[in-house]
Design a protein around this motif. Structure first.
Motif, PDB file in Angstrom:
ATOM      1  N   UNK A 120       0.834  -1.204   0.000  1.00  0.00           N
ATOM      2  CA  UNK A 120       0.000   0.000   0.000  1.00  0.00           C
ATOM      3  C   UNK A 120       0.871   1.257   0.000  1.00  0.00           C
ATOM      4  N   UNK A 121       1.941   1.248   0.800  1.00  0.00           N
ATOM      5  CA  UNK A 121       2.883   2.377   0.800  1.00  0.00           C
ATOM      6  C   UNK A 121       3.506   2.554  -0.575  1.00  0.00           C
ATOM      7  N   UNK A 122       3.902   1.444  -1.192  1.00  0.00           N
ATOM      8  CA  UNK A 122       4.541   1.510  -2.508  1.00  0.00           C
ATOM      9  C   UNK A 122       3.572   2.071  -3.545  1.00  0.00           C
ATOM     10  N   UNK A 123       2.321   1.616  -3.509  1.00  0.00           N
ATOM     11  CA  UNK A 123       1.337   2.068  -4.488  1.00  0.00           C
ATOM     12  C   UNK A 123       1.041   3.555  -4.325  1.00  0.00           C
ATOM     13  N   UNK A 124       1.023   4.028  -3.067  1.00  0.00           N
ATOM     14  CA  UNK A 124       0.699   5.434  -2.807  1.00  0.00           C
ATOM     15  C   UNK A 124       1.869   6.370  -3.106  1.00  0.00           C
ATOM     16  N   UNK A 125       3.094   5.883  -2.954  1.00  0.00           N
ATOM     17  CA  UNK A 125       4.261   6.768  -3.091  1.00  0.00           C
ATOM     18  C   UNK A 125       4.981   6.641  -4.419  1.00  0.00           C
ATOM     19  N   UNK A 126       4.885   5.486  -5.066  1.00  0.00           N
ATOM     20  CA  UNK A 126       5.640   5.274  -6.304  1.00  0.00           C
ATOM     21  C   UNK A 126       4.753   4.672  -7.377  1.00  0.00           C
ATOM     22  N   UNK A 127       3.564   5.248  -7.534  1.00  0.00           N
ATOM     23  CA  UNK A 127       2.617   4.734  -8.515  1.00  0.00           C
ATOM     24  C   UNK A 127       3.079   5.114  -9.924  1.00  0.00           C
ATOM     25  N   UNK A 128       3.276   4.103 -10.768  1.00  0.00           N
ATOM     26  CA  UNK A 128       3.736   4.361 -12.138  1.00  0.00           C
ATOM     27  C   UNK A 128       2.594   4.738 -13.080  1.00  0.00           C
ATOM     28  N   UNK A 129       1.371   4.560 -12.611  1.00  0.00           N
ATOM     29  CA  UNK A 129       0.217   4.900 -13.437  1.00  0.00           C
ATOM     30  C   UNK A 129      -0.312   6.277 -13.081  1.00  0.00           C
ATOM     31  N   UNK A 130      -1.635   6.397 -12.994  1.00  0.00           N
ATOM     32  CA  UNK A 130      -2.259   7.666 -12.664  1.00  0.00           C
ATOM     33  C   UNK A 130      -2.007   7.974 -11.190  1.00  0.00           C
ATOM     34  N   UNK A 131      -1.434   9.147 -10.858  1.00  0.00           N
ATOM     35  CA  UNK A 131      -1.166   9.476  -9.450  1.00  0.00           C
ATOM     36  C   UNK A 131      -2.456   9.533  -8.631  1.00  0.00           C
ATOM     37  N   UNK A 132      -2.349   9.230  -7.344  1.00  0.00           N
ATOM     38  CA  UNK A 132      -3.505   9.300  -6.459  1.00  0.00           C
ATOM     39  C   UNK A 132      -3.898  10.762  -6.230  1.00  0.00           C
ATOM     40  N   UNK A 133      -5.185  11.005  -6.108  1.00  0.00           N
ATOM     41  CA  UNK A 133      -5.677  12.337  -5.764  1.00  0.00           C
ATOM     42  C   UNK A 133      -5.550  12.521  -4.252  1.00  0.00           C
ATOM     43  N   UNK A 134      -5.638  13.767  -3.744  1.00  0.00           N
ATOM     44  CA  UNK A 134      -5.537  13.983  -2.291  1.00  0.00           C
ATOM     45  C   UNK A 134      -6.526  13.156  -1.469  1.00  0.00           C
ATOM     46  N   UNK A 135      -7.777  13.041  -1.933  1.00  0.00           N
ATOM     47  CA  UNK A 135      -8.755  12.278  -1.151  1.00  0.00           C
ATOM     48  C   UNK A 135      -8.436  10.778  -1.175  1.00  0.00           C
ATOM     49  N   UNK A 136      -7.903  10.282  -2.289  1.00  0.00           N
ATOM     50  CA  UNK A 136      -7.507   8.872  -2.363  1.00  0.00           C
ATOM     51  C   UNK A 136      -6.346   8.602  -1.407  1.00  0.00           C
ATOM     52  N   UNK A 137      -5.404   9.548  -1.338  1.00  0.00           N
ATOM     53  CA  UNK A 137      -4.299   9.407  -0.385  1.00  0.00           C
ATOM     54  C   UNK A 137      -4.832   9.436   1.045  1.00  0.00           C
ATOM     55  N   UNK A 138      -5.862  10.259   1.289  1.00  0.00           N
ATOM     56  CA  UNK A 138      -6.481  10.305   2.612  1.00  0.00           C
ATOM     57  C   UNK A 138      -7.081   8.967   3.002  1.00  0.00           C
ATOM     58  N   UNK A 139      -7.739   8.309   2.053  1.00  0.00           N
ATOM     59  CA  UNK A 139      -8.330   6.991   2.316  1.00  0.00           C
ATOM     60  C   UNK A 139      -7.237   5.958   2.599  1.00  0.00           C
TER      61      UNK A 139
END
Length: 285
Positions: A120-139
C-alpha cells in the motif's frame, strides 16, 4: 516378484481448459477470472476522465496489457490471486469484458515478500500509473492508521509533510457521496479542508455547507447556459466568514506588504507574488 500396476480410477479425469491454467515464472500469463481485489486495499476513486479512460480502454483492447500487473497468491483460495498493483488496468479489463470483449489471459508478476502495508505504501508513493488524488491518499492513510501506523510514520514513509497528511485525512472523512466529485476535481479539495477546520470537524455542518455551495454553483452554471458547474469553489460557500479564495488571500498579503514594507521580508513578498502569478495563470483552486 512381479510389480503391481497402479490402477487408475475409472471415469474421465477432469481436465482444465487452457484458459484456466496459470503459466508459472517471473512473468506469467493469468486468466482474468483468477484475479480478485483484496478487501480494503484499492482506494482509487477516480480512474480518469471519461475521455481519457475510454482511450486507455481502447489501447488495452488493441494491444493488451503491456505493463504486467503485480499480484500475490490468494491466502485461502488455491489458484486465485489478489491484485497488488494495476487496479486501473483491471477496471478497464472488467468494463471491456462486460462489453463483450474477451481478454483471456493477461501479463502478471508475483509481488513476493511484500506485506499488505508495504504494498500500500509503494502504491501510494511510487505509482507508475495515474497518481492518487488527495482524497484517495487520505483513504490510504486511514487504512494505514487502522493498521497501527501514526501520522508521523505515514508522512515519513510517503515523503509528505504531516500537515498535508492531516488535510488528506480530513477530505476522506467527509460523507462518501462527495468522494467522487472531490476526487474528480468537481469540488475544490482546498475548500473542503478549510470547511472541516472551520466547522471543528463537525461533518454534518460540512455536509450542509457543501450541499448549499453545490446548489449555488449549479445555479451559476445554469445562468451561463452550462449543463453543470465546472467546479465548486470558495466563492460558492456562504455562512463561513473565513473561507476565502486563496487568490484573495495572496492579493491581501501583497497589498499589505506594499502599504507597510516592514511587515514582511523582501523574500516573502517575492514568494507571495510568484505564487499569486502562478495561481492566477492556472485558474482558481
Amino acid at each position: 516378484m512381479s510389480k503391481q500396476k497402479t490402477q487408475k480410477p475409472k471415469g474421465k479425469t477432469p481436465t482444465k481448459s487452457k484458459e484456466d491454467e496459470v503459466s508459472r515464472g517471473n512473468l506469467f500469463l493469468i486468466p482474468v477470472s483468477k484475479l480478485e481485489v483484496e478487501p480494503g486495499f484499492n482506494q482509487r476513486i477516480d480512474y480518469g476522465s471519461d475521455e481519457d479512460f475510454q482511450e486507455f480502454m481502447d489501447n488495452i483492447k488493441e494491444n493488451g496489457i503491456i505493463n504486467p500487473i503485480r499480484v500475490i497468491p490468494h491466502p485461502t483460495k488455491k489458484g486465485m490471486f489478489y491484485i497488488r498493483e494495476g487496479h486501473r488496468r483491471m477496471k478497464a479489463i472488467e468494463l471491456l469484458e462486460k462489453a463483450g470483449v474477451k481478454m483471456g489471459k493477461i501479463k502478471a508478476m508475483i509481488a513476493s515478500k511484500e506485506t499488505f502495508e508495504e504494498s500500500l505504501f509503494k502504491m501510494a508513493s511510487a505509482n507508475n500509473g495515474k497518481p492518487f488524488t488527495p482524497i484517495e491518499l487520505g483513504l490510504v492513510c486511514i487504512v494505514l492508521m487502522d493498521r497501527g501506523f501514526s501520522v508521523k510514520e505515514i508522512a515519513s514513509k510517503l515523503g509528505i509533510p504531516e500537515a498535508k497528511i492531516y488535510n488528506y485525512i480530513s477530505l476522506a472523512k467527509v460523507p462518501k457521496k462527495f468522494h467522487g466529485p472531490i476526487a474528480k476535481g468537481e469540488i475544490s479539495h482546498v475548500v473542503i479542508s478549510s470547511l472541516v477546520r472551520e466547522c471543528d470537524g463537525d461533518f454534518s455542518k460540512v455536509e450542509k455547507l457543501i450541499e448549499d455551495a453545490s446548489k449555488r454553483a449549479a445555479k451559476e452554471a445554469k445562468r451561463k447556459g452550462e449543463d453543470k458547474p465546472k467546479k465548486v469553489t470558495a466563492k460558492h460557500v456562504k455562512g463561513v466568514q473565513s473561507i476565502k479564495n486563496p487568490m484573495h488571500i495572496f492579493r491581501e498579503i501583497i497589498t499589505q506588504a506594499e502599504k507597510d514594507k516592514t511587515l514582511f521580508s523582501p523574500q516573502k513578498i517575492l514568494v507571495a507574488s510568484t505564487l499569486y502569478e502562478l495561481l492566477d495563470n492556472k485558474g482558481t483552486v
